[in-house]
Scaffold this motif. Structure first.
Motif, mmCIF file in Angstrom:
data_model
loop_
_atom_site.group_PDB
_atom_site.id
_atom_site.type_symbol
_atom_site.label_atom_id
_atom_site.label_comp_id
_atom_site.label_asym_id
_atom_site.label_seq_id
_atom_site.Cartn_x
_atom_site.Cartn_y
_atom_site.Cartn_z
ATOM 1 N N VAL A 194 -39.786 -2.786 -50.897
ATOM 2 C CA VAL A 194 -40.610 -3.715 -51.611
ATOM 3 C C VAL A 194 -40.042 -4.447 -52.203
ATOM 4 C CG1 VAL A 194 -42.260 -4.100 -49.211
ATOM 5 C CG2 VAL A 194 -42.565 -3.293 -51.834
ATOM 6 N N ARG A 195 -39.525 -5.435 -52.805
ATOM 7 C CA ARG A 195 -39.537 -6.336 -53.837
ATOM 8 C C ARG A 195 -40.860 -7.011 -54.048
ATOM 9 N NH1 ARG A 195 -35.561 -6.503 -57.898
ATOM 10 N NH2 ARG A 195 -35.625 -7.967 -59.153
ATOM 11 N N VAL A 196 -41.225 -7.091 -55.392
ATOM 12 C CA VAL A 196 -42.598 -8.188 -55.399
ATOM 13 C C VAL A 196 -41.885 -8.593 -56.450
ATOM 14 C CG1 VAL A 196 -44.894 -8.178 -56.595
ATOM 15 C CG2 VAL A 196 -44.213 -6.477 -55.356
ATOM 16 N N SER A 197 -41.933 -10.325 -56.478
ATOM 17 C CA SER A 197 -41.781 -11.143 -57.395
ATOM 18 C C SER A 197 -42.527 -11.310 -58.853
ATOM 19 C CB SER A 197 -41.191 -12.325 -56.301
ATOM 20 O OG SER A 197 -41.472 -13.331 -57.884
ATOM 21 N N THR A 198 -41.910 -11.715 -59.662
ATOM 22 C CA THR A 198 -43.126 -11.911 -61.155
ATOM 23 C C THR A 198 -44.016 -13.159 -60.374
ATOM 24 O OG1 THR A 198 -41.048 -13.142 -62.116
ATOM 25 C CG2 THR A 198 -41.692 -11.161 -62.190
ATOM 26 N N LYS A 199 -43.479 -14.151 -59.915
ATOM 27 C CA LYS A 199 -44.864 -14.944 -59.390
ATOM 28 C C LYS A 199 -45.526 -14.592 -58.643
ATOM 29 C CE LYS A 199 -40.819 -18.503 -58.776
ATOM 30 N NZ LYS A 199 -39.958 -18.842 -57.720
ATOM 31 N N ARG A 200 -45.972 -13.071 -58.268
ATOM 32 C CA ARG A 200 -46.759 -12.668 -57.853
ATOM 33 C C ARG A 200 -47.314 -11.978 -59.108
ATOM 34 N NH1 ARG A 200 -48.327 -11.373 -52.001
ATOM 35 N NH2 ARG A 200 -50.437 -9.295 -51.927
ATOM 36 N N ASN A 201 -48.185 -12.263 -59.570
ATOM 37 C CA ASN A 201 -49.167 -11.880 -60.574
ATOM 38 C C ASN A 201 -50.611 -12.435 -61.344
ATOM 39 O OD1 ASN A 201 -48.933 -14.029 -61.509
ATOM 40 N ND2 ASN A 201 -47.116 -14.178 -63.470
ATOM 41 N N THR A 202 -51.246 -13.104 -59.580
ATOM 42 C CA THR A 202 -52.822 -13.297 -60.295
ATOM 43 C C THR A 202 -52.858 -12.730 -58.737
ATOM 44 O OG1 THR A 202 -51.920 -14.579 -61.563
ATOM 45 C CG2 THR A 202 -54.341 -14.965 -61.097
ATOM 46 N N PRO A 203 -54.435 -12.203 -58.580
ATOM 47 C CA PRO A 203 -55.158 -11.853 -56.998
ATOM 48 C C PRO A 203 -55.667 -13.548 -56.717
ATOM 49 C CG PRO A 203 -56.186 -10.545 -58.564
ATOM 50 C CD PRO A 203 -54.945 -11.994 -59.648
ATOM 51 N N PRO A 204 -55.668 -13.714 -55.331
ATOM 52 C CA PRO A 204 -56.546 -14.658 -55.256
ATOM 53 C C PRO A 204 -57.562 -14.587 -55.331
ATOM 54 C CG PRO A 204 -55.832 -13.494 -53.180
ATOM 55 C CD PRO A 204 -55.070 -12.527 -54.600
ATOM 56 N N GLY A 218 -40.862 -0.853 -61.704
ATOM 57 C CA GLY A 218 -41.594 -1.820 -62.168
ATOM 58 C C GLY A 218 -42.899 -1.446 -61.860
ATOM 59 N N GLN A 219 -44.069 -2.186 -62.762
ATOM 60 C CA GLN A 219 -45.367 -1.380 -63.255
ATOM 61 C C GLN A 219 -45.842 -2.206 -61.845
ATOM 62 O OE1 GLN A 219 -47.001 -0.226 -66.634
ATOM 63 N NE2 GLN A 219 -45.750 -1.665 -67.420
ATOM 64 N N LEU A 220 -46.714 -1.679 -60.401
ATOM 65 C CA LEU A 220 -47.041 -2.150 -59.959
ATOM 66 C C LEU A 220 -48.783 -2.612 -59.724
ATOM 67 C CD1 LEU A 220 -47.298 -3.469 -56.449
ATOM 68 C CD2 LEU A 220 -48.269 -0.685 -56.465
ATOM 69 N N ARG A 221 -49.706 -3.788 -60.004
ATOM 70 C CA ARG A 221 -50.877 -3.936 -59.938
ATOM 71 C C ARG A 221 -51.340 -3.745 -59.021
ATOM 72 N NH1 ARG A 221 -54.389 -8.978 -61.858
ATOM 73 N NH2 ARG A 221 -56.679 -7.918 -62.098
ATOM 74 N N LEU A 222 -52.461 -3.289 -58.370
ATOM 75 C CA LEU A 222 -53.303 -3.091 -56.873
ATOM 76 C C LEU A 222 -54.785 -3.094 -57.562
ATOM 77 C CD1 LEU A 222 -53.685 -2.298 -54.424
ATOM 78 C CD2 LEU A 222 -53.505 0.048 -55.061
ATOM 79 N N VAL A 223 -55.056 -3.987 -56.541
ATOM 80 C CA VAL A 223 -56.440 -4.486 -57.010
ATOM 81 C C VAL A 223 -57.254 -4.243 -55.698
ATOM 82 C CG1 VAL A 223 -58.268 -6.190 -56.957
ATOM 83 C CG2 VAL A 223 -56.453 -6.320 -58.130
ATOM 84 N N ILE A 244 -49.794 0.916 -61.074
ATOM 85 C CA ILE A 244 -49.128 1.999 -60.746
ATOM 86 C C ILE A 244 -47.880 2.162 -61.251
ATOM 87 C CG2 ILE A 244 -48.398 2.880 -58.525
ATOM 88 C CD1 ILE A 244 -51.936 1.968 -58.742
ATOM 89 N N LYS A 245 -47.171 3.070 -61.716
ATOM 90 C CA LYS A 245 -45.921 3.153 -62.522
ATOM 91 C C LYS A 245 -44.926 4.515 -61.702
ATOM 92 C CE LYS A 245 -48.070 3.680 -66.600
ATOM 93 N NZ LYS A 245 -48.599 3.925 -67.958
ATOM 94 N N ASP A 259 -45.740 -6.578 -65.166
ATOM 95 C CA ASP A 259 -44.522 -7.562 -66.490
ATOM 96 C C ASP A 259 -43.139 -7.538 -65.796
ATOM 97 O OD1 ASP A 259 -43.344 -4.667 -66.806
ATOM 98 O OD2 ASP A 259 -44.860 -4.766 -68.367
ATOM 99 N N GLY A 260 -43.017 -7.495 -64.834
ATOM 100 C CA GLY A 260 -41.614 -7.849 -64.526
ATOM 101 C C GLY A 260 -41.308 -7.527 -62.888
#
Length: 195
Positions: free
Chosen positions: A114-124, A141-146, A154-155, A174-175
Motif C-alpha cells: 500500500v501507498r498512503v497519500s499525504t492527503k490522508r492525514n486527519t482521522p474522521p 515513511g511514518q504511519l499514524r495509527l489510531v 509506526i516507523k 509528514d510524507g
C-alpha cells in the motif's frame, strides 16, 4: 514389493490430499469451514489432509461439494500455474493497494503493498470498525495509527497487528507511507510456523 494397484491408489490419495489442501487454502477456508460443509469431523478432515487417514469413496462427493468443485476436479492433477500474481492497483480513501496474493472466491486472507497519500492525514470524526484482523509492516515513511483512544506513530521496519473490531484509522505524519498490509476477513490470527 507393492503392486501397481496399491501404488496407483497411493498416487490418487496423494493427489486428492494435495488438491484438498490447495483448494481449501486458495478459497481462504479453515478446516472447520470445510468439515462443517462436508459433514465430516474436523479431526477426520485433518487426518485426511495430512495422510494419516485413507480417503473413502463417500468422502469425495462431500468434499468436492464443500469446496464448490466437481469430483473430477478434486481427483485431477493440479495444473502448474503461473506463480505471478496478476491484478491492477486500486485507490480508495487516499490509499493505493497493489495485490500481492490471489483473491480466493470466498475471501480469506489478502496481502497488499500500500501507498498512503499525504492527503490522508486527519482521522474522521467516527473511526470505522468491521470484521477482520489486520497486520501492517511499514517500508518507508511514518504511519499514524489510531486505535480507539490510542494514537501511535509506526516507523519503517516496525509492524502492527490489531482486530478491526477496534475503532481504527491509519494515515500519514509528514510524507507518503509505503507498507505491506495483510487483511484477514475471517479475523483469524496469523500463525507463523518454523519447521
Amino acid at each position: 514389493m507393492p503392486s501397481s494397484f496399491a501404488m496407483e491408489a497411493k498416487s490418487v490419495d496423494d493427489t486428492v490430499r494435495k488438491r484438498l489442501r490447495d483448494l481449501r487454502t486458495q478459497q481462504g477456508l479453515t478446516l472447520q469451514d470445510v468439515a462443517a460443509r462436508a459433514s465430516i469431523d474436523v479431526s477426520t478432515l485433518s487426518r485426511l489432509e495430512s495422510g494419516k487417514r485413507r480417503l473413502a469413496l463417500d468422502h469425495l462427493p462431500r468434499l468436492a461439494s464443500a469446496l464448490s468443485v466437481s469430483t473430477d476436479e478434486l481427483l485431477r492433477e493440479p495444473e502448474s500455474e503461473d506463480p505471478r500474481v496478476r491484478g491492477s492497483s486500486h485507490t480508495r480513501h487516499g490509499v493505493t493497494y497493489w495485490p500481492l496474493t490471489r483473491q480466493g472466491p470466498t475471501g480469506g486472507r489478502h496481502t497488499f503493498k500500500v501507498r498512503v497519500s499525504t492527503k490522508r492525514n486527519t482521522p474522521p470524526a467516527e473511526l470505522p470498525v468491521h470484521e477482520g484482523q489486520e497486520w501492517m509492516y511499514v517500508l518507508s515513511g511514518q504511519l499514524r495509527l489510531v486505535l480507539g483512544e490510542r494514537d501511535f506513530i509506526i516507523k519503517p521496519g516496525e509492524a502492527v497487528e490489531f482486530s478491526t473490531w477496534t475503532p481504527h484509522w491509519f494515515g500519514t505524519v509528514d510524507g507518503p507511507v509505503e507498507a505491506i498490509m495483510i487483511f484477514d476477513v475471517h479475523g483469524e490470527r496469523l500463525h507463523l510456523h518454523s519447521d
